[in-house]
Design an enzyme around this catalytic site. Sequence first.
Site: not given
Length: 593
Positions: A355, A372, A464
Amino acid sequence: MTGDDPALRAAYRLCRRRTKGQDPAEYALIQLVPAALRPALHALWAAANALDDLGDDRTAPAAERAARVEAWITALHRELPTGSSPDPVRHALVDTANRWRLDLTELRDAMAQVQDDTRGRHFADWAEWRAWGRDNLLPWFGQVRTVFDRAGVPVALRLDTREAYEEFLDGVRLTDILTDLSADLAQGDLLLPAEALDLHSGAAADLARRRWSPAVGALVTHLTGLARQWVAQEALTRGMHPGPATVLDTMAALLHAQLDAVDAAGPALLRSPPRPALRTRARILAPARARAALAWRLTPLTVPPPQHPGAHRPPAPAPPAPADTFLRPPPHPSGERPPGIPPGDLPAHVAVIMDGNGRWARQRGLPRHEGHRAGADAVREVVHGALDIGLRHLTLYTFSTENWNRDPEEVDAILGLLRRELAENPFRDLDVRLRWHGRAGRLPPDLVDVLHLRERTTRARTGLTVTMCIDYGGRDELTRTAAALAGRARAGRLEPGLITEGDFARHLPLADLPDVDLLWRTGGEQRVSNFLPWHTAYAELHFTPGLWPDTDRRDLWQAITAYTGRQRHHGATPADGPSAVPCPTAPAGGPGG
Ligand code: FPP
């Protein structure tokens, strides 16, 4: 179309001759598209086959074949920026890639697979067989689709036809394997899953001895039946431009004819590849040619002019990394290293609500999309940190079901950014498996395509797992799970009164996503915002004030360090030490801990 370069003209001519000589059906299909597109398709076809032939050439030992395949790919990598190659097939391919702006990195895994295939193949079941075939065929077909896209005739697949498309290609692959059975057996290969062979007792042994028997006959009938079913995908071309639709429909008809020839061959199938009669092919192709001519007549095409080397440099497929070796992520610029936390004390799964992008941009007087974009850099950085510290699962809340309510310009900017990040594939050389969690129906099909591609090509990685939640909502996830359970109950396969938490978990859309140990939200808000409600039931929460674009891997390490200091007991009696209840997946009951 090849300008004045005689070597290039000769290279394309060679690709065309190879296609015609080695696969007349493929050649006939390419003849159904406008002449301006054909050289690119011949080049792609000839390149795929040249590589296959190198991998298959049994005059050389396996290691030598693997080395030749690798050398071919490495040379392609080197030659792409120059637009030229001493090898005519690669010369045509690099020209095609430059001219049509193809991203050949998407072929990297398919090419590496040819190298792996030199070690021989065994498939336990159809799932393994399908994964292998799709990894190989889909990327090449993807390049063909890009050529059509660039020419202004997008071969858009509706989302509901994706499975049909992939199954169609399974049918192509199976027909090919049945046709070439004699050649494969002569080389000691049998590219069929044990699951299918075991249904016909003795068939595998008979095939190994190249002996026709009732079991082999039954196996072949069974397989041609399956292939017929897979290639009959009528919904596939519904709504598609009539040009590519004609090509696909004709391809299906030719495959059916090929399967008839396989069925009719009997014992001869083990001696040479069967071919349909010329008049059968003519019966399919003559009307197809007429239909194709009509379909293309009214379609203006955009054909790119010849490229000068270096004018556009699409990325080349990097030479394949030796199996199982991945690069380490670049270190943090400060030189700081991750805290040495024993693997047993690490959270298995960290989920992040990223956020603060908008506020970060506003603080700088920039449009929101710049926030973004900076957020995407932070994602790369945090993934590097997750690899550094040895985390197994990192899940990112990237685009929520509620984010559609934002200004359409911002929605477009976020989806465009995702598309670019996925195309650039920044984790290509790292041991990162990418997964997507979310709804399929509303996202742009090309974004879904590239998500599937990345999922497929990283599926075998064990380091991962990065799960991107895109068009994801927690309530949507739970609702879909309830619908799946209801469907099973209605079908009589589940008793509603006996449904357990385990049954529910098994029906989640991403059933193997582990429970979240640590939920981290940046940007100062303290909410969970419809993120992974099932998986975070026992998660530790961590809220930090910094905005997501300002985040780096050290913040992740800090969050993980804070987690290791927490007492987790999931409703059980508190015990000593940070890992009082080591398994977060098995709640001990009672009110939450
Ligand atoms: C929330 O910040 C963030 C988003 C809705 C988008 C998240 C997207 C990225 C981090 C970029 C791309 C990610 C990947 C995986 C490549 P906000 O816009 O709500 O910020 P605000 O609360 O300050 O307005």
